[in-house]
Design a protein around this motif. Structure first.
Motif, PDB file in Angstrom:
ATOM      1  N   GLN A  21       0.822  -1.202   0.000  1.00 14.37           N
ATOM      2  CA  GLN A  21       0.000   0.000   0.000  1.00 14.37           C
ATOM      3  C   GLN A  21       0.859   1.256   0.000  1.00 14.37           C
ATOM      4  O   GLN A  21       0.564   2.232  -0.692  1.00 14.37           O
ATOM      5  N   CYS A 123      -4.400   1.329   7.225  1.00 15.08           N
ATOM      6  CA  CYS A 123      -4.598   0.350   6.165  1.00 15.08           C
ATOM      7  C   CYS A 123      -5.936   0.635   5.494  1.00 15.08           C
ATOM      8  O   CYS A 123      -6.986   0.626   6.149  1.00 15.08           O
ATOM      9  N   ARG A 124      -5.883   0.897   4.193  1.00 15.85           N
ATOM     10  CA  ARG A 124      -7.103   1.235   3.462  1.00 15.85           C
ATOM     11  C   ARG A 124      -7.894  -0.043   3.176  1.00 15.85           C
ATOM     12  O   ARG A 124      -7.409  -0.966   2.538  1.00 15.85           O
ATOM     13  N   THR A 125      -9.131  -0.084   3.653  1.00 11.63           N
ATOM     14  CA  THR A 125      -9.972  -1.260   3.482  1.00 11.63           C
ATOM     15  C   THR A 125     -11.162  -0.935   2.576  1.00 11.63           C
ATOM     16  O   THR A 125     -11.196   0.116   1.939  1.00 11.63           O
ATOM     17  N   LYS A 126     -12.122  -1.828   2.539  1.00  9.52           N
ATOM     18  CA  LYS A 126     -13.278  -1.674   1.664  1.00  9.52           C
ATOM     19  C   LYS A 126     -14.000  -0.364   1.943  1.00  9.52           C
ATOM     20  O   LYS A 126     -14.235   0.003   3.090  1.00  9.52           O
ATOM     21  N   GLU A 131      -8.205   1.564   8.665  1.00  9.46           N
ATOM     22  CA  GLU A 131      -8.018   0.829   9.912  1.00  9.46           C
ATOM     23  C   GLU A 131      -6.568   1.005  10.360  1.00  9.46           C
ATOM     24  O   GLU A 131      -5.648   0.867   9.562  1.00  9.46           O
TER      25      GLU A 131
END
Length: 232
Positions: A21, A123-126, A131
């Motif tokens: 990422q 942390c890039r999530t949906k 997060e």
């Protein structure tokens, strides 16, 4: 570590996701690696009993383990045979699951402190939800995830302080254990941050070594996939 679905493969893939990422977004990548020397055998038992009581462990279970420790003896192996036996006053023991699981209680104290004090890496999530992941652990080997060197130093300081309170010993063994990575992007290339000083302990007398890009093993794929003869 030592939990279902929380072992080395999961820690590794989460680390890799955060690393990839950072490459996609061209953002700094900072991670500090921490090793606790002689972890199982350096645990202060009085602290362990306090952690067990605080965590709600059945007092009868603690009493059984205390009786086992009180009767345990140790000896050094020398060229001339074993020494006389002596009482073992510290440590949770090694060689069975009991020692590892109980040592986790002390490690969890440090992990909770890091989670409360350190923001961690996003942390890039949906749905573009962010997060925060402040740390990854397997047994007593940890990776402190952050988005800046200042946050990374805070992670090291937090761990050092809780270690001292709990009687644990963070150590530096060359660049194999306690070390750090700090990179950023310049002209489309990922390069090391220069002039960074990271320290283990508040006295700032113990420098933490930096792992540079040229020291990280490069994995390449040779050949093609046609005919199934490609080599990885």
């Amino acid at each position: 570590g030592w939990g279902v679905g929380r072992n080395a493969p999961e820690q590794t893939i989460v680390y890799r996701i955060l690393q990839e990422q950072a490459a996609v977004e061209r953002t700094p990548f900072c991670v500090g690696f921490l090793d606790l020397g002689c972890f199982f055998m350096s645990i202060v038992r009085d602290v362990t009993w306090a952690c067990e009581e605080r965590s709600g462990v059945d007092p009868r279970v603690t009493e059984v383990v205390q009786a086992l420790h009180e009767s345990a003896k140790g000896a050094y192996e020398t060229e001339y045979g074993l020494t006389e036996q002596f009482p073992m006053r510290a440590g949770s023991g090694q060689g069975c699951v009991n020692g590892a699981v109980r040592s986790k209680l002390l490690l969890a104290v440090m992990q909770r402190a890091v989670s409360k004090v350190c923001e961690g890496r996003g942390c890039r999530t949906k749905g573009d939800r962010i997060e925060r992941i402040p740390q990854l652990w397997f047994a007593d080997d940890g990776a402190l995830m952050s988005e800046s060197v200042h946050a990374m130093q805070l992670g090291f300081d937090t761990c050092w302080l809780v270690c001292k309170i709990n009687g644990l010993s963070p150590r530096i063994k060359g660049k194999k254990k306690t070390a750090y990575i700090a990179t950023h992007w310049e002209n489309g290339k990922q390069i090391d941050m220069q002039g960074i000083d990271m320290w283990l302990g508040p006295d700032r007398n113990t420098p933490i070594p930096q792992i540079t890009m040229d020291a990280i093993p490069k994995r390449t794929v040779k050949g093609g996939v046609s005919g199934g003869k490609g080599k990885r």
